[in-house]
Design an enzyme around this catalytic site. Sequence first.
Site, PDB file in Angstrom:
ATOM      1  N   ASP A  28       0.815  -1.211   0.000  1.00 53.47           N
ATOM      2  CA  ASP A  28       0.000   0.000   0.000  1.00 53.47           C
ATOM      3  C   ASP A  28       0.848   1.259   0.000  1.00 53.47           C
ATOM      4  OD1 ASP A  28      -2.780  -0.630  -0.139  1.00 53.47           O
ATOM      5  OD2 ASP A  28      -2.556  -1.657   1.778  1.00 53.47           O
TER       6      ASP A  28
ATOM      7  N   CYS B  81       6.407  -5.998   5.848  1.00 54.62           N
ATOM      8  CA  CYS B  81       5.618  -7.191   5.541  1.00 54.62           C
ATOM      9  C   CYS B  81       4.946  -7.133   4.179  1.00 54.62           C
ATOM     10  CB  CYS B  81       4.587  -7.445   6.633  1.00 54.62           C
ATOM     11  SG  CYS B  81       3.402  -6.110   6.815  1.00 54.62           S
TER      12      CYS B  81
HETATM   13  C1  PEP Z   1       0.813  -4.021   2.526  1.00 60.48           C
HETATM   14  O1  PEP Z   1       0.014  -3.132   2.220  1.00 60.48           O
HETATM   15  O2  PEP Z   1       2.007  -4.009   2.206  1.00 60.48           O
HETATM   16  C2  PEP Z   1       0.366  -5.190   3.301  1.00 60.48           C
HETATM   17  C3  PEP Z   1       1.226  -6.064   3.761  1.00 60.48           C
HETATM   18  O3  PEP Z   1      -0.961  -5.342   3.492  1.00 60.48           O
HETATM   19  P1  PEP Z   1      -1.981  -5.883   2.399  1.00 60.48           P
HETATM   20  O4  PEP Z   1      -1.187  -6.428   1.245  1.00 60.48           O
HETATM   21  O5  PEP Z   1      -2.793  -6.918   3.095  1.00 60.48           O
HETATM   22  O6  PEP Z   1      -2.749  -4.639   2.061  1.00 60.48           O
HETATM   23 MG    MG Z   2      -1.877  -2.987   3.163  1.00 57.17          MG
END
Ligand code: PEP
Ligand code: MG
Length: 597
Positions: free
Chosen positions: A466, A513
Amino acid sequence: MKVPEFIDRSSLLKGVAASPGIAIGKAYLVDRSKVRVLYQYLINESFIEEEVSRFEQAVARTEAQIEAIKSDIPAELGDYAYILDTHLRMLRDRMLYQDTIDRIRAEKINAEWALKKSVDHAQDLFSRIRDEYIRSRIMDVENVMDRVMRNLVGHVPENLAEIKERVIIVAHDLSAADTTQMRLDRVMGFITDMGGKTSHTTIIAQALEIPAVVGLKDCTQRIRTGDRIIVDGTSGDVLINPDDKTLEFYHGRQRSYESYQAEIVRCSHLPAVTLDDHRLEVKANIEMFGEVAAVVDHGGDGIGLYRTEFLYVSRLTLPTEEELFEDYRDVAQIMAPRPVTIRTLDLGGDKFASAVHWAEEMNPALGLRAIRFCLQEQGIFETQLRAILRASAFGNVKMMFPMISGLEELFQAKEIVERVRRKLDREGLDYDPDMDVGIMIEVPSAAIMADVLAQEVDFFSIGTNDLIQYALAIDRVNERVAHMYEPLHPAVLRMLIAVVRAGHAAGIRVGMCGEMAGDPICTPILVGMGLDELSMPSTNVPHIKRLIRMLTRADGEAYLEQILKCRTVVEVNDFVKATATTRFAGLQDDARIGSQA
Ligand code: PEP
Ligand code: MG
């Protein structure tokens, strides 16, 4: 990986690389072509109830068949029984079951025709859903209804349990029921016409670590049972009846993939310590309980991101506190003493729960999602917080909030946590009073305010998926701008560095992450930034740990410094492409086996 020049292109099919590895063997074509509805006829008023009852009996027979498959499920697929439960629920879903009966009665048409109309209607509705995961669930609807159709027209199902030799399964599509029926010790690989990264064939093939390629469009037209085929699940290539030279090449590739894989998995339980003695925690991301065993097997130092939306989007009602608690407790207990970071709900954006009414939004990624949704729907939020807190009494649980954009949201979320804690105290329910509470840094305003936010939390985890989309204004699910989604954009790199510095200045740990954390080409750069933790799909863990053990942080820092001199993303990419594999020994393996990331 580029297919070598000597390979005959006419025997090559290209699909989606679903589960890595190379399988070479005989094809077994599963005849799962759709039953065609040959007969469409109007029925006489006096036969309507008979027709309804014929449909009900076909549904009941289908239920019995799925129940039988469920009771016979092999132990290694036990966790996936829920897919069959979903299929059982779909059989009685109003949109399909009642709708078919209503059509028989109202339009006076035969059951096959009515069922087909209901499925067509469902397909139309699903095709308008924005969430890719839910949209792709139409495949389950089609599978289940195809079974009902077979029972209506008296088709005898093929018995996949009777496969005698080791084969590669070739199918139009594989339902969970098909997969669970197979003797998995006889399956070397899967290939299918349908499917994508989130289809069940993919999920199951990955869980079983069987090479698979999906989305091949017409493999069932091109391949016959008995053909010799090669499945390269790492690159997404399938070769039909290859010549000796091609076979020899892929046998070599298979040997190097397997020996490399065996070697890295053997060492995956060792800590990821750089040659100059900096330790990084390398953890795994999961979306459901069934993936926990793979985290342990691949040497994950914990779970760095438990995305908790699955229990909400995979069903029609909201999960209860007890269901959530049991799920989180089981994950915490299996992983203990290793940490498990449970992220609170990130609904909205591209994930929707059927049980919640969602208003149509022009820009859902900028809309009511994640923590904003939870602060508005505090009942749903509190139920989840209670479950997470209660699970914290059973292991090393941490909690993190997604999409925090500033201090106000963080204070509000923490206040609700406090309220839930007090209620649990009054009810005499146990929880870990020292449980760490952190936030994801995935909104640019949070990255800029990281020094302030760091004073109020126990850790940061950078969500690059994001953060990159918001920082570069590139919709992460829009194929038209996908090529502009650049993790190594100088602006992104500067932002990441600033967040790590702000976190460390306040004495908290900073992890990452998003997908970038599991991309080998980024590893030296992330080590150079001084990240404390990387969290990624569990199959990447052994490879990234090994890379880290082959680097020094000092070299990562020097490399990063050189990269920061680049002023454009093209310059960064060119520089990295030209230097990474020669400079970092571990990355040479990627060139040898085909990229893992
Ligand atoms: C991100 O945004 O990097 C993340 C780990 O969350 P998601 O991919 O679930 O939005
Ligand atoms: Mg995210």
